[in-house]
Design an enzyme around this catalytic site. Structure first.
Site, PDB file in Angstrom:
ATOM      1  N   ASP A   1       0.908  -1.275   0.075  1.00 52.58           N
ATOM      2  CA  ASP A   1       0.052   0.212  -0.102  1.00 52.58           C
ATOM      3  C   ASP A   1       1.011   1.454  -0.047  1.00 52.58           C
ATOM      4  O   ASP A   1       1.878   1.050   0.264  1.00 52.58           O
ATOM      5  CB  ASP A   1      -1.042  -0.034   1.276  1.00 52.58           C
ATOM      6  CG  ASP A   1      -2.134   0.981   1.129  1.00 52.58           C
ATOM      7  OD1 ASP A   1      -2.245   1.476   0.078  1.00 52.58           O
ATOM      8  OD2 ASP A   1      -2.656   1.048   2.268  1.00 52.58           O
TER       9      ASP A   1
ATOM     10  N   GLU B   1       2.549   5.297  -4.087  1.00 53.18           N
ATOM     11  CA  GLU B   1       2.347   5.784  -5.047  1.00 53.18           C
ATOM     12  C   GLU B   1       3.697   7.001  -5.432  1.00 53.18           C
ATOM     13  O   GLU B   1       3.745   7.474  -6.635  1.00 53.18           O
ATOM     14  CB  GLU B   1       1.271   6.971  -5.019  1.00 53.18           C
ATOM     15  CG  GLU B   1      -0.073   6.339  -5.007  1.00 53.18           C
ATOM     16  CD  GLU B   1      -0.596   5.420  -3.936  1.00 53.18           C
ATOM     17  OE1 GLU B   1      -1.221   4.394  -3.968  1.00 53.18           O
ATOM     18  OE2 GLU B   1       0.086   5.870  -2.646  1.00 53.18           O
TER      19      GLU B   1
ATOM     20  N   ASP C   1      -9.116   3.578  -1.685  1.00 52.40           N
ATOM     21  CA  ASP C   1     -10.131   3.904  -0.772  1.00 52.40           C
ATOM     22  C   ASP C   1     -11.375   4.605  -1.006  1.00 52.40           C
ATOM     23  O   ASP C   1     -11.461   5.760  -1.346  1.00 52.40           O
ATOM     24  CB  ASP C   1      -9.188   5.204   0.199  1.00 52.40           C
ATOM     25  CG  ASP C   1      -8.107   4.162   1.024  1.00 52.40           C
ATOM     26  OD1 ASP C   1      -7.956   3.228   1.036  1.00 52.40           O
ATOM     27  OD2 ASP C   1      -7.253   5.251   1.355  1.00 52.40           O
TER      28      ASP C   1
END
Length: 885
Positions: free
Chosen positions: A444, A447, A541
């Site tokens: 996770d 990015e 999300d």
């Protein structure tokens, strides 16, 4: 650069003069573009040199134009054309070959006019590159320079650039015309979109960012500069700009404009002509989707905020008590000590409690997955940090390790462009698995997410053109690593930013494979072109909102195009306050996501499906059907791995000639013929569903639901506990019984569900292996592939045959098909005589062998039970029915 090809025997081989009309779109300013000064062609390649026709006054603030450009074009296969434009005098950043392996561009000598190599010092107005075996035709137009890509068979122009090419150091712009009344575009992500088909006058920003997915029309976690264009009467092609820099893509309907802040213009065109052919050609270039382990197609449960191991035990027990299948238990960052990777919280998730819990999961045939974030805490007592410093594997800025901030506090980020970083990561995973033998890993925040806004240090941190990040042109450094950070080999974060998720996925996939020897399961939030080779993805999300429920279908279908078929959304919504009705409807839809996981945020209402009686009922029914469909879904995984075909598909993949399907995004197909039509609105009492031409049978009761010759929109009463699931006539589905785990389900006998088309035929496949070997259908793996076909003879006899294409998986020689259901028989009346033949011998009805005939929806269905048809052996089953006394 590739070694230039030798000159051909005659000038202008396969290059012809051609005058064609243009659909090119001008920006309407005084941009001068480029002129072609020389062209050469050899075989299936063409090269050209371009010179600036004049500066670009309207864009002067973006920097000086590059004076000389090099264009190389090649038909790399009969169905793939590459067009690459770069600076002729200076090397520029491109996606490295080791990240996406691909043929090197093919330059042709340009040093002498027509000296036997097709070169010309005074180039003609147009030059064409084509080959007899390809439907793609490339045409270069000289002054001003532009190019077109067209289809030889129809003359349709697929890509038609304007003469206003802009090529600066940190700003590239190219526009292509599109037929707004015929082109339907899909792709260009990652964004949460209101519709699957791209809407006109929309901008797609590609810069990976930690932005909540419940926001529509904003750049999210992945960068995929690829689109598919589907046009009547059903032809499709694909366009990829292979570029990892930030960009805005403006789609106006009549044109598409790329505004890129670095790199090169490296376009790939995929001829199709069917949607399935496009994804086949696309994934042939960027990499086939990774095979997923069989267990990963079971149901997953996660929550950010599980308090301790006792909480996890309670969830597992809740599923078991409610008799809802649960395959995989997950844990978010709660398990960590001070939010540090590869550690355990000693109070709530101690080794003494967590390890026995995981061992019990494994004893029950269940699995365990944990999360990892890329930020490594700089705590000087933290072992992972100490080893990372010793190996010097962190991202740099201004000569030192870049210091960011996320959940653990101050962190360094591994630089996965550094080969030592992948080795470091693999060692940390291996060490941790000695403590907790996780079955998969969830990566996770990659990015990369950063909780601070790095101050600009040089011009890279504030480029002259600001892409539309977060919808308001926010600085590219905001809440991520700075663009001026430096990777291994001197590569700037400015160029490589969008690659981090792909590189971490690759390192994690390889680490798990090395440590376990089994097929890895990795779930990554950030993705790039080719990520499907290593990882699954979820939509991020989202929120517990009805809009997010609907939009999840669009993202799921888009990632199928991107070569990431293992995709799903957080069921019941990650953030916000869910409701019983919303959660019930979401499990009815999510049971048919390729990746099905219930997940929620800390401090939100718990939403495990067993907490409401109605949701539990929906979960039992919907997941019960999913588990019965597992052999079919797993066979689709094999198809995805070998051809790139998505598991969940838009309707136009199977019905491209039906233009109505181009706009359908509230339904989807699993494979070619299983149609899912969920309830997507609060309080809905009906479902508006579109059925393409053909027969459609209800998968629950085998009744004929719709029989249409040209496609029909039908309003159905909303079912309380499930989505509508129909199977198309012409399909054969391999099924097994539902169970609480995939391991239990795999031990049950097979059933074949045969849905006859109007002509009395049907076909289907079954792929079998152990579900965890690294290869899926490869030369070093053991597997079985069986093809089924069914036909109706003129006397009404039904003949079902199996063809064993490959059979090295030993259990296929003991697994049996115990029941066959044939739907779509013409008579609604039960036959007076019912005979079953297996391999030519009549099978007498007895207590074990049973036959029955049911009429539902105007057609009949024959049920033949009590069989023992060995999956790995070819058979022929005939069903003869007579209706006369």
């Amino acid at each position: 650069m590739a070694t230039p090809r030798s000159a051909p025997a005659s000038c202008l081989l396969l290059l012809i003069l051609l005058a064609v009309g243009s659909l090119a779109v001008s920006r309407g300013d005084d941009c001068c573009g480029y002129n072609v000064v020389s062209v050469a062609g050899s075989g299936s390649a063409l090269s050209a040199r371009l010179e600036l026709a004049g500066e670009t006054p309207a864009l002067a603030e973006l920097g000086p134009d590059v004076q000389r450009l090099s264009l190389t074009t090649s038909l790399e296969t009969d169905t793939r054309l590459r067009v690459r434009i770069t600076d002729a005098d200076h090397p520029r950043w491109e996606v490295p070959q080791d990240i996406i392996p691909r043929p090197a561009p093919e330059d042709v000598y340009l040093d002498s006019p027509c000296s036997g190599n097709g070169a010309s010092s005074s180039p003609p107005r147009t030059r064409v590159l084509s080959t007899a075996g390809s439907d793609l035709v490339f045409t270069i137009h000289a002054s001003p320079f532009r190019f077109t890509v067209s289809r030889r068979s129809t003359g349709d122009v697929l890509f038609d650039t304007s003469p206003n090419l802009v090529f600066k150091d940190r700003y590239l712009e190219l526009t292509s015309a599109l037929p707004a009344d015929r082109a339907s575009l899909y792709g260009l992500g990652e964004q949460t979109k209101r519709t699957f088909r791209l809407r006109h006058n929309d901008t797609f920003t590609l810069w990976t960012a930690d932005i909540v997915a419940s926001n529509v029309d904003l750049n999210l976690y992945g960068s995929h500069p690829f689109y598919m264009d589907v046009r009547p009467p059903g032809t499709a092609h694909g366009v990829l700009l292979l570029n990892s820099n930030g960009m805005d893509v403006l789609y106006a309907g009549s044109y598409v404009t790329y505004k890129v802040i670095g790199g090169v213009l490296d376009f790939y065109f995929f001829a199709g002509p069917s949607p399935l052919a496009v994804v086949d050609q696309y994934t042939q270039l960027v990499g086939r989707p990774a095979p997923m382990p069989y267990w990963s197609f079971g149901f997953h449960q996660c929550r950010y905020g599980y308090e301790n191991v006792a909480d996890l035990k309670g969830v597992v027990a809740g599923y078991a008590k409610a008799k809802i299948p649960l395959e995989v238990m997950w844990t978010d960052i709660d398990y960590m000590n001070k939010f540090q990777d590869f550690t355990l919280n000693p109070a709530n998730f101690s080794f003494a409690e967590l390890r026995p819990f995981v061992d019990r999961l494994h004893q029950n045939g269940q699995k365990y997955v944990l999360i990892l974030d890329p930020g490594i805490s700089t705590d000087p007592t933290y072992g992972t940090f100490i080893r990372g410093m010793q190996q010097d594997i962190f991202l740099k800025r201004n000569g030192t390790n870049y210091l960011g901030k996320v959940f653990p506090g101050e962190v360094y980020f591994p630089d996965f462009m550094n080969p030592r970083a992948a080795e470091f990561w693999a060692n940390e995973i291996s060490l941790f698995r000695r403590t907790i033998p996780v079955d998969g890993l969830w990566i996770d925040m990659n990015e990369i997410s950063n909780f601070i806004n790095p101050e600009p240090m040089n011009a890279l941190d504030d480029p002259p053109y600001r892409i539309n990040s977060n919808g308001f042109h926010r600085p590219i450094n905001n809440l991520t690593t700075p663009a001026s950070a430096v990777h291994y080999g001197g590569v700037s974060e400015y160029d490589a930013h969008n690659l981090f998720g792909l590189l971490e996925s690759r390192a994690t996939n390889h680490a798990l494979l090395r440590d376990t020897g089994r097929r890895p399961f990795v779930l990554s939030r950030s993705t790039f072109v080719g990520s499907g080779r290593y990882t699954a993805h979820w939509t991020g999300d989202n929120a517990a909102k009805w809009d997010d429920l609907r939009y999840s279908i669009n993202t799921m279908l888009s990632f199928g195009l991107f070569g990431v078929p293992m995709i799903g959304a957080d069921i019941c919504g990650f953030g916000g306050v869910t409701t019983e009705e919303l959660c019930g409807r979401w499990i009815q839809l999510g049971a048919f996501y390729p990746f099905a996981r219930d997940h929620s945020a800390i401090d939100t209402v718990r939403r495990e499906p067993y907490l409401w009686a109605s949701v539990a009922a929906s979960a039992r029914k919907s997941l019960g059907l999913r588990y019965r469909l597992l052999p079919y879904i797993y066979t689709l995984m094999h198809e995805a791995h070998t051809t790139g075909a998505p598991i969940a598909r838009p309707l136009f993949f199977s019905y491209p000639e039906d233009v109505t399907t181009y706009g359908v995004d509230r339904q989807f197909l699993l494979g070619r013929g299983v149609l899912v039509s969920p309830v997507l609105e609060q309080g809905a009492t009906t479902v508006d569903a579109y059925f393409p031409a053909g027969r459609w049978f209800c998968l629950y009761d085998h009744s004929l639901a719709v029989d249409t010759r040209s496609g029909e929109r039908v309003t159905l009463p909303a079912l309380a506990d499930t989505a509508y699931v129909h199977v198309a006539g012409g399909s054969i589905l391999p099924l097994q019984q539902s169970a609480m785990t995939t391991a239990q389900a795999r031990r049950t006998p097979f059933h074949l569900l045969v849905a006859l088309a109007e002509d009395g035929t049907a076909a289907g496949d079954l792929f079998l292996d152990d579900g965890e070997s690294p290869e899926m259908g490869g030369t070093r793996s053991e597997f079985s592939l069986v093809k089924f076909s069914c036909a109706t003879w003129s006397d009404g006899m039904i003949r079902l045959r199996s063809q064993v294409v490959h059979n090295s998986y030993a259990p296929s020689r003991t697994l049996v098909i115990s029941k066959v259901v044939i739907m779509g028989l013409q008579s609604t009346e039960p036959p007076r005589n019912f005979a079953v033949y297996v391999n030519g011998a009549e099978v007498q009805a007895n207590r074990a062998v049973s036959t029955s005939y049911r009429s539902r929806g105007g057609l009949g269905a024959a049920h033949v039970g009590g069989q023992s048809l060995v999956v790995g052996e070819e058979f022929e089953l005939k069903v003869a029915m007579s209706y006369l006394a």
